[in-house]
Structure formats: structure tokens, C-alpha cells
Design an enzyme around this catalytic site. Structure first.
Site, PDB file in Angstrom:
ATOM      1  N   PHE A 149       0.868  -1.188   0.000  1.00  0.00           N
ATOM      2  CA  PHE A 149       0.000   0.000   0.000  1.00  0.00           C
ATOM      3  C   PHE A 149       0.897   1.227   0.000  1.00  0.00           C
ATOM      4  O   PHE A 149       1.632   1.462   0.969  1.00  0.00           O
ATOM      5  CB  PHE A 149      -0.856  -0.049   1.271  1.00  0.00           C
ATOM      6  CG  PHE A 149      -1.792   1.097   1.497  1.00  0.00           C
ATOM      7  CD1 PHE A 149      -3.092   1.072   0.987  1.00  0.00           C
ATOM      8  CD2 PHE A 149      -1.409   2.182   2.277  1.00  0.00           C
ATOM      9  CE1 PHE A 149      -3.987   2.114   1.248  1.00  0.00           C
ATOM     10  CE2 PHE A 149      -2.290   3.225   2.535  1.00  0.00           C
ATOM     11  CZ  PHE A 149      -3.575   3.197   2.012  1.00  0.00           C
ATOM     12  N   CYS A 258      -9.140   2.681   4.139  1.00  0.00           N
ATOM     13  CA  CYS A 258      -8.244   1.512   4.241  1.00  0.00           C
ATOM     14  C   CYS A 258      -7.452   1.583   5.547  1.00  0.00           C
ATOM     15  O   CYS A 258      -7.328   0.583   6.268  1.00  0.00           O
ATOM     16  CB  CYS A 258      -7.259   1.464   3.078  1.00  0.00           C
ATOM     17  SG  CYS A 258      -8.027   1.495   1.454  1.00  0.00           S
ATOM     18  N   GLU A 383       0.409   4.313  10.499  1.00  0.00           N
ATOM     19  CA  GLU A 383      -1.066   4.254  10.518  1.00  0.00           C
ATOM     20  C   GLU A 383      -1.658   5.404  11.324  1.00  0.00           C
ATOM     21  O   GLU A 383      -2.620   5.212  12.074  1.00  0.00           O
ATOM     22  CB  GLU A 383      -1.536   2.922  11.094  1.00  0.00           C
ATOM     23  CG  GLU A 383      -1.070   1.726  10.323  1.00  0.00           C
ATOM     24  CD  GLU A 383      -1.832   1.530   9.035  1.00  0.00           C
ATOM     25  OE1 GLU A 383      -2.905   2.163   8.874  1.00  0.00           O
ATOM     26  OE2 GLU A 383      -1.355   0.765   8.192  1.00  0.00           O
TER      27      GLU A 383
HETATM   28  C1  LIG Z   1       8.107   0.513   9.601  1.00  0.00           C
HETATM   29  C2  LIG Z   1       7.133   1.407   8.892  1.00  0.00           C
HETATM   30  C3  LIG Z   1       6.246   0.858   7.959  1.00  0.00           C
HETATM   31  C4  LIG Z   1       5.357   1.692   7.251  1.00  0.00           C
HETATM   32  N1  LIG Z   1       4.518   1.142   6.299  1.00  0.00           N
HETATM   33  C5  LIG Z   1       3.799   1.968   5.504  1.00  0.00           C
HETATM   34  C6  LIG Z   1       3.039   1.441   4.383  1.00  0.00           C
HETATM   35  O1  LIG Z   1       2.981   0.213   4.184  1.00  0.00           O
HETATM   36  N2  LIG Z   1       2.402   2.304   3.557  1.00  0.00           N
HETATM   37  C7  LIG Z   1       2.436   3.666   3.756  1.00  0.00           C
HETATM   38  O2  LIG Z   1       1.851   4.392   2.952  1.00  0.00           O
HETATM   39  N3  LIG Z   1       3.134   4.203   4.809  1.00  0.00           N
HETATM   40  C8  LIG Z   1       3.816   3.385   5.668  1.00  0.00           C
HETATM   41  N4  LIG Z   1       4.546   3.922   6.715  1.00  0.00           N
HETATM   42  C9  LIG Z   1       4.624   5.382   6.870  1.00  0.00           C
HETATM   43  C10 LIG Z   1       3.850   5.920   8.063  1.00  0.00           C
HETATM   44  O3  LIG Z   1       2.480   5.808   7.868  1.00  0.00           O
HETATM   45  C11 LIG Z   1       4.335   7.360   8.304  1.00  0.00           C
HETATM   46  O4  LIG Z   1       5.647   7.268   8.830  1.00  0.00           O
HETATM   47  C12 LIG Z   1       3.415   8.143   9.231  1.00  0.00           C
HETATM   48  O5  LIG Z   1       2.208   8.471   8.601  1.00  0.00           O
HETATM   49  C13 LIG Z   1       4.074   9.463   9.721  1.00  0.00           C
HETATM   50  O6  LIG Z   1       4.594  10.175   8.649  1.00  0.00           O
HETATM   51  P1  LIG Z   1       6.109  10.717   8.719  1.00  0.00           P
HETATM   52  O7  LIG Z   1       6.990   9.599   9.135  1.00  0.00           O
HETATM   53  O8  LIG Z   1       6.393  11.374   7.423  1.00  0.00           O
HETATM   54  O9  LIG Z   1       6.131  11.770   9.892  1.00  0.00           O
HETATM   55  P2  LIG Z   1       5.627  13.306   9.819  1.00  0.00           P
HETATM   56  O10 LIG Z   1       4.256  13.362   9.257  1.00  0.00           O
HETATM   57  O11 LIG Z   1       6.684  14.114   9.174  1.00  0.00           O
HETATM   58  O12 LIG Z   1       5.554  13.661  11.361  1.00  0.00           O
HETATM   59  C14 LIG Z   1       6.710  14.005  12.141  1.00  0.00           C
HETATM   60  C15 LIG Z   1       6.229  14.361  13.537  1.00  0.00           C
HETATM   61  O13 LIG Z   1       5.376  15.532  13.468  1.00  0.00           O
HETATM   62  C16 LIG Z   1       4.135  15.255  14.084  1.00  0.00           C
HETATM   63  N5  LIG Z   1       3.078  15.966  13.387  1.00  0.00           N
HETATM   64  C17 LIG Z   1       2.775  15.938  12.058  1.00  0.00           C
HETATM   65  N6  LIG Z   1       1.729  16.721  11.793  1.00  0.00           N
HETATM   66  C18 LIG Z   1       1.335  17.261  12.970  1.00  0.00           C
HETATM   67  C19 LIG Z   1       0.272  18.155  13.363  1.00  0.00           C
HETATM   68  N7  LIG Z   1      -0.607  18.635  12.485  1.00  0.00           N
HETATM   69  N8  LIG Z   1       0.196  18.489  14.667  1.00  0.00           N
HETATM   70  C20 LIG Z   1       1.057  17.993  15.577  1.00  0.00           C
HETATM   71  N9  LIG Z   1       2.065  17.140  15.268  1.00  0.00           N
HETATM   72  C21 LIG Z   1       2.188  16.778  13.989  1.00  0.00           C
HETATM   73  C22 LIG Z   1       3.960  13.737  13.985  1.00  0.00           C
HETATM   74  O14 LIG Z   1       3.073  13.249  14.976  1.00  0.00           O
HETATM   75  C23 LIG Z   1       5.388  13.256  14.178  1.00  0.00           C
HETATM   76  O15 LIG Z   1       5.685  13.179  15.547  1.00  0.00           O
HETATM   77  C24 LIG Z   1       5.384   3.091   7.500  1.00  0.00           C
HETATM   78  C25 LIG Z   1       6.245   3.623   8.467  1.00  0.00           C
HETATM   79  C26 LIG Z   1       7.116   2.800   9.161  1.00  0.00           C
HETATM   80  C27 LIG Z   1       8.041   3.404  10.184  1.00  0.00           C
END
Ligand SMILES: Cc1cc2nc3c(=O)[nH]c(=O)nc-3n(C[C@H](O)[C@H](O)[C@H](O)COP(=O)(O)OP(=O)(O)OC[C@H]3O[C@@H](n4cnc5c(N)ncnc54)[C@H](O)[C@@H]3O)c2cc1C
Length: 408
Positions: A149, A258, A383
Site C-alpha cells: 500500500f 483503508c 497508521e
Molecule cells: C516501519 C514502517 C512501515 C510503514 N509502512 C507503511 C506502508 O505500508 N504504507 C504507507 O503508505 N506508509 C507506511 N509507513 C509510513 C507511516 O504511515 C508514516 O511514517 C506516518 O504516517 C508518519 O509520517 P512521517 O513519518 O512522514 O512523519 P511526519 O508526518 O513528518 O511527522 C513528524 C512528527 O510531526 C508530528 N506531526 C505531524 N503533523 C502534525 C500536526 N498537524 N500536529 C502535531 N504534530 C504533527 C507527527 O506526529 C510526528 O511526531 C510506514 C512507516 C514505518 C516506520
């Protein structure tokens, strides 16, 4: 990261513990139906006997064991909720209990099953054409095809509305350009559900692994979910025929539907990881002697165990009620957010406390808790991060959107 078939087979059992009896301080077992107990116990037995002995070695090497795929399929865990198309048509509570037991083994095992069921089979069955369903779903139930995904991008995580991948109509095809990051099962997948901006808003496409211009690459130096495949995806002028568009997808809401399915399984899975850590800490506290007595006789240690058991019990009760609401068709996304947010946070705290209680032994894979602790750092983030679920719930409670105050 290596992914040879059966790479981790032959690993020796690193810790011999008595068979897991479950953690059930409140007779939550009595809230389950017979079929639910049967599913839970079957998954528990397999995880206990076949998976846990091997997983520390896989985690240490940073390898996913491909031989798991046919075993998980044999257990009926791919398509466990799917109606028709070879699926097993079971309830959401059954799915949740399976996730709980899988994650007692390792978050990577539950992730494999979550992605296949909730993030690939669910969108195909919900938004796909009859031809797409016939082509992919039965093969995915049998574990012959694996999916991934692709929503997250290097510059779009918590804010997927701003993803940069574009799908542009050219003749009868769509041409996709962009990249995806942190994609579970990416290099394993035969098909990727890719979310891209189109003239009609964000839509989902079935991108097949051998389509020219599509590439899945490993993400190196990962210290969490090491027994899982996590990849980046490159889409460079990938021509996707119109028949691979998921026609029912319309806007980001479809992708979020999803995620809501997957978050449900995570809420249950976190309880499994927490139960594993609690059981290990309890056993250790009973046998580790310091100051001439088992450390379990110290009040400070008992306080930690009591807090762990209390939080596990509360999380179990949240899950069973969430599952019953979902099976009745009345669960809202906020119910799922509350359970994911609470249960993962509490599981992470329990894993950290268990690590502390095991002293220096807590940092070795022999005792498993460090593996759960490191995994849960990812589960806390993916997620929907803990913060994002706070914002979802805060908006629901107050009516005020705090996602990007001042900008909308
Ligand atoms: C092992 C692993 C597997 C994964 N598998 C999938 C997958 O299969 N498919 C997929 O699509 N994604 C996947 N992901 C991605 C995951 O969903 C994202 O890492 C997650 O949505 C957070 O995005 P980011 O890492 O870019 O952090 P960011 O969005 O950059 O966030 C950084 C920090 O800022 C905070 N933050 C962001 N916005 C705000 C706000 N408005 N107010 C306050 N705080 C905020 C967050 O809480 C976080 O602490 C995976 C991640 C990991 C680590």
C-alpha cells in the site's frame, strides 16, 4: 537486507518458557464466542511453536522469512474477513484476535497480515471492478500474490493530501510519476495499491511489479520492524492501463478508509506485544534474585507489574467492545483512533518498563522485550502517529480542527 527463501529456518530457540496461557485478569475470555477462542488458540499455538523460536534470528539479521507466507495462508489469515473470492468471511473480532496473537510474536508478522488484508484486499474488494477482484483476491487468499500500500512519500507523511505522485491520462492509460517511502512489503509485492493525484482528485491504482518504470528498493539501516520488509518505491513514467484504476476510489477519504481497517488490527496487535512483555517481565521478576530475594518481592517491581496488568486489561476491554461495534456496523473512525492511540502507547510503555525490569538482560534478543520495544516505536508512528490520532479525537470532541491551525 536479504530476502532469501527460508533464510531464517534452522534458527535455534533462544529462550525456553512455559507455553503461553494468556493474560486475563478480568475474564475477558468469557466475552468471546467459541469460534473466536478457536481462532485465537490456533494462531497462538502456531506463533508459540513455530514463529517465536525463529524470529529473534530474523530480527537480528534484518531478514523477512518468505516461508511464512504459505504458512500464514494455510492458517487462513489472508482473507480472514473477506466474503467470497475464496475468503474466510470471519468476524472483525476474529481478525482482531488473530492480530493480537500475531503481534505477540512480532509486530512484523502482524504487519504482513494487516497490509495484505486491510490495505490491499480491502481496497480491491471495496473499490475494485469485478475483473480486479477475480484476478487478485483468490490468489491473495492463497498467499500466491502479495500486495503493498503506497500512500506515504518522502515529503508527505501525516499530511497525505499533499502527496506529489501524479497520474496523468495519456490515451487509454494513466502515466504515473512519483515516489513512495516506508512501504511495508514493497519488495515482496506483486501488486502495489498506489495513491496519486489525478484530475478527479486522489485515486488508487493497481501497479504491478513488472510494469516498466516501477521499482521497489530496500530501506537500509532500519532498527525497528527488522523482520519485516520496508521499501521505497519509484514510479518513473509508469504506464498503467485504465483497467488498473480502482474506480471506486474518490479522494483521500478512500485511502483513509483503508487505514481505518488496518488501525483496527493494530489496536488489537498492540495488546499482543504488551502481553508478551508482561509475561516475560513477570517470569523474570519471579526468578531473578537480588539482595537475597526474588526482585518480584520488591514493592517498586510489583508496582510496575500491577500497572502493566491494569493497562493490558483496559486495552483488552477496549478491543472487544471496538470489535463488537465493528461487527455490528456502528464503529466510527474515532472509536478506532481512540483504541489505536491508547493501546499502542500503553504497549510501548509496557515494553520499556519490561526492558527496565530485566536490567542488562533486557537489552538482548534472548529475552524478546527489546525487540517488541523497538518494533512498537514504528507502530506508534505508522497508521497515523499518536499525535495525529490525538488531533482526530480532539476535533471530534471540540469541533475545532487543530491539524494546521491558522492555515485552513
Ligand atoms: C516501519 C514502517 C512501515 C510503514 N509502512 C507503511 C506502508 O505500508 N504504507 C504507507 O503508505 N506508509 C507506511 N509507513 C509510513 C507511516 O504511515 C508514516 O511514517 C506516518 O504516517 C508518519 O509520517 P512521517 O513519518 O512522514 O512523519 P511526519 O508526518 O513528518 O511527522 C513528524 C512528527 O510531526 C508530528 N506531526 C505531524 N503533523 C502534525 C500536526 N498537524 N500536529 C502535531 N504534530 C504533527 C507527527 O506526529 C510526528 O511526531 C510506514 C512507516 C514505518 C516506520
Amino acid at each position: 537486507m536479504k530476502h532469501e527463501a527460508g533464510a531464517c529456518l534452522g534458527a535455534t530457540e533462544v529462550q525456553s518458557m512455559k507455553p503461553f496461557q494468556g493474560v486475563d485478569a478480568y475474564h475477558v475470555d468469557g466475552l468471546l464466542q467459541d469460534d473466536e477462542r478457536i481462532v485465537r488458540d490456533a494462531v497462538r499455538k502456531w506463533v508459540e511453536n513455530e514463529y517465536i523460536p525463529k524470529v529473534p534470528e530474523c530480527f537480528d539479521r534484518g531478514e523477512f522469512d518468505r516461508d511464512l507466507i504459505p504458512r500464514v495462508a494455510e492458517l487462513g489469515l489472508f482473507g480472514i474477513k473477506l466474503q467470497g473470492y475464496g475468503g474466510h468471511g470471519m468476524s472483525h473480532v476474529n481478525y482482531g484476535l488473530a492480530c493480537q496473537e500475531l503481534e505477540r510474536g512480532d509486530s512484523s508478522l502482524r504487519s504482513l497480515v494487516s497490509v495484505q488484508n486491510s490495505l490491499v484486499m480491502y481496497p480491491i474488494s471495496t473499490f475494485g471492478t469485478e475483473a480486479q477482484k477475480e484476478r487478485w483476491l483468490p490468489a491473495m487468499v492463497r498467499g500466491e500474490k502479495i500486495g503493498c500500500f503506497g500512500l506515504t512519500e518522502p515529503d508527505a507523511g501525516s499530511d497525505p493530501e499533499h502527496l506529489r505522485t501524479r497520474a496523468v491520462r495519456k490515451g487509454g492509460d494513466y502515466v504515473l510519476n512519483g515516489s513512495k517511502m516506508w512501504i511495508t512489503n514493497g519488495e515482496l509485492a506483486d501488486v502495489a495499491v498506489i495513491w496519486a493525484h489525478t484530475e478527479q482528485g486522489i485515486r488508487g491504482f493497481l501497479v504491478e511489479k513488472d510494469m516498466p518504470g516501477f521499482l521497489a528498493l530496500p530501506i537500509p539501516w532500519k532498527y525497528s520492524l527488522r523482520a519485516s520488509v520496508t521499501s521505497s518505491l519509484v514510479l518513473d513514467e509508469v504506464r498503467v492501463p485504465e483497467e488498473n484504476l480502482l474506480p471506486g476510489t474518490l479522494g483521500l477519504k478512500s485511502a483513509l478508509m483503508c487505514l481505518n481497517e488496518a488501525r483496527f488490527g493494530i489496536a488489537w496487535g498492540a495488546v499482543g506485544a504488551a502481553m508478551a512483555c508482561y509475561e516475560i517481565a513477570l517470569e523474570y521478576a519471579g526468578s531473578r534474585v537480588q539482595f537475597e530475594v526474588p526482585i518480584a518481592s520488591f514493592q517498586l517491581v510489583q508496582n510496575k507489574l500491577v500497572n502493566m496488568l491494569t493497562e493490558i486489561t483496559k486495552a483488552q476491554l477496549l478491543c472487544i467492545q471496538l470489535g463488537r461495534l465493528k461487527d455490528a456496523g456502528v464503529a466510527k473512525h474515532t472509536h478506532v483512533s481512540l483504541a489505536k492511540r491508547n493501546n499502542v502507547w500503553e504497549a510501548l510503555k509496557i515494553a520499556r518498563t519490561a526492558r527496565e525490569m530485566l536490567g542488562a538482560n533486557g537489552i538482548t534478543l534472548d529475552y524478546h522485550v527489546i525487540r517488541h520495544m523497538l518494533n512498537l516505536e514504528s507502530v506508534y508512528t505508522y497508521e497515523g502517529t499518536h499525535d495525529i490520532h490525538t488531533l482526530i479525537l480532539g476535533k471530534d470532541i471540540t469541533g475545532h480542527d487543530a491539524f494546521a491551525p491558522g492555515t485552513r
